[in-house]
Design a protein around this motif. Structure first.
Motif, mmCIF file in Angstrom:
data_model
loop_
_atom_site.group_PDB
_atom_site.id
_atom_site.type_symbol
_atom_site.label_atom_id
_atom_site.label_comp_id
_atom_site.label_asym_id
_atom_site.label_seq_id
_atom_site.Cartn_x
_atom_site.Cartn_y
_atom_site.Cartn_z
ATOM 1 N N ASP A 30 5.313 1.605 -9.477
ATOM 2 C CA ASP A 30 5.790 1.005 -10.642
ATOM 3 C C ASP A 30 6.699 -0.192 -10.510
ATOM 4 O O ASP A 30 6.877 -1.062 -11.317
ATOM 5 N N VAL A 31 7.421 -0.375 -9.175
ATOM 6 C CA VAL A 31 8.148 -1.508 -9.016
ATOM 7 C C VAL A 31 7.832 -2.069 -7.447
ATOM 8 O O VAL A 31 7.866 -0.825 -6.538
ATOM 9 N N THR A 37 11.660 -12.235 -3.313
ATOM 10 C CA THR A 37 10.776 -12.306 -4.497
ATOM 11 C C THR A 37 10.071 -13.548 -4.230
ATOM 12 O O THR A 37 8.745 -13.528 -4.780
ATOM 13 N N ILE A 41 5.914 -13.134 -3.985
ATOM 14 C CA ILE A 41 5.095 -13.433 -4.983
ATOM 15 C C ILE A 41 3.837 -14.360 -4.628
ATOM 16 O O ILE A 41 2.716 -14.140 -5.079
ATOM 17 N N LYS A 50 -0.184 -7.518 -9.705
ATOM 18 C CA LYS A 50 0.681 -7.941 -11.071
ATOM 19 C C LYS A 50 1.682 -6.935 -11.103
ATOM 20 O O LYS A 50 2.607 -6.883 -12.032
ATOM 21 N N THR A 51 2.096 -5.829 -10.149
ATOM 22 C CA THR A 51 3.365 -5.151 -10.230
ATOM 23 C C THR A 51 4.389 -5.916 -10.301
ATOM 24 O O THR A 51 4.657 -6.808 -9.561
ATOM 25 N N PRO A 52 5.541 -5.416 -11.435
ATOM 26 C CA PRO A 52 6.949 -6.232 -11.222
ATOM 27 C C PRO A 52 7.538 -5.929 -10.031
ATOM 28 O O PRO A 52 7.405 -5.026 -9.267
ATOM 29 N N MET A 53 8.400 -7.130 -9.828
ATOM 30 C CA MET A 53 9.203 -6.851 -8.429
ATOM 31 C C MET A 53 10.908 -7.105 -8.891
ATOM 32 O O MET A 53 11.048 -7.242 -10.007
ATOM 33 N N THR A 54 11.679 -6.411 -7.913
ATOM 34 C CA THR A 54 13.043 -6.552 -7.897
ATOM 35 C C THR A 54 13.377 -7.144 -6.678
ATOM 36 O O THR A 54 12.863 -6.520 -5.701
#
Length: 279
Positions: A30-31, A37, A41, A50-54
């Protein structure tokens, strides 16, 4: 149902070193919690992920760990990546792992690149017993403890170092450990990878005359176990066997136990110590 934390090893230089399993995991979670980051990226773009990052880094590792654990409890799957190599080694990932385990969150590690093991296996030094120190502590007292232990450390020891501190580190290692052999590795897995089997004196002379560039892994030979044993025996022989016995008796050992300890220290048999004490 709670989610799972995936520790994903990423390349330390050569992007081809990433595993199929890590790529699939980075796509499916999920993340992605990334040390930087902006750095990660580039990796994700290269593999069209394309998975979202934190962000999860040294300066937010406690507060952010608590947030990530709550996300995991809610059912999210999270991948943790460092800038390069295996998460949890010389980076804040170990804190997140502790928080997860305390909360009953499942943690798994996806094997892959690690600069310390890469350098060790190509160093030519003993790989049977080794220890990893990472970067020397910045705190003076902590650093002194590490260096004091190093004097009698018989295992191969692995250090990380940045170029601007390399010469200073080589000098403090020389002061603590003597002129031991070491292998200096830099730019591992990259086009200009170098592995230099040398000794501390030679390395110091080189970097006093040449600028250090790149990220370094230092693989240092362990102390000579036989020489240490001979040194210990020589030190014990400066006192009498009676005085030597008294040291162990004062620690609460029985006479039989003390004789065994004295015999071991001096390279004698227990019978020889017993016969000596009879006279």
């Amino acid at each position: 149902m709670a989610g799972k934390l995936y520790l994903c090893a990423t390349p330390i230089g050569n992007l081809e070193d990433i595993t199929f399993r890590v790529l699939e995991t980075l796509r499916s979670v999920d993340v992605i919690a990334a040390e930087d980051t902006r750095h990660t990226i580039k990796l994700l773009n290269h593999f069209d992920i394309k998975t979202p990052m934190t962000s999860y880094h040294e300066f937010n590792k406690i507060d952010k760990a608590k947030i990530l654990v709550e996300d995991l409890k809610s059912g999210k799957n999270i991948a943790l990546v460092t800038d390069a190599g295996t998460p949890g080694i010389s980076d804040p990932g170990e804190e997140l792992v502790k928080f997860c385990l305390e909360a009953g969150i499942e943690v798994t590690s996806l094997p892959g690149p690690a600069a310390c093991i890469t350098a060790l296996t190509m160093s030519g030094l003993s790989t049977r017993r080794f220890c990893f120190e990472g970067f020397l502590p910045m705190d003076k007292k902590e650093r002194e403890v590490v260096l004091e232990r190093l004097q009698r450390e018989t295992r191969t020891t692995i250090f990380y170092e940045a170029p601007h501190r390399l010469l200073k580190t080589l000098k403090v290692l020389r002061e603590a450990a003597g002129n031991r052999r070491l292998t200096i590795c830099k730019e591992l897995t990259k086009r200009h990878e170098k592995s230099w089997p040398t000794c501390l004196d030679e390395a110091i002379a080189w970097y006093e005359a040449n600028e250090a560039r790149g990220e370094y892994v230092l693989v240092l030979e362990g102390a000579d176990a036989k020489a240490l044993k001979e040194e210990e025996q020589a030190a014990w022989e400066t006192m009498s066997i009676e005085e030597h016995m008294e040291i162990y008796l004062s620690k609460g050992q029985t006479k039989k136990e003390a004789m065994k300890s004295v015999a071991s220290d001096r390279g004698m048999t227990k019978r020889e110590v017993y016969q000596y004490l009879l006279h």
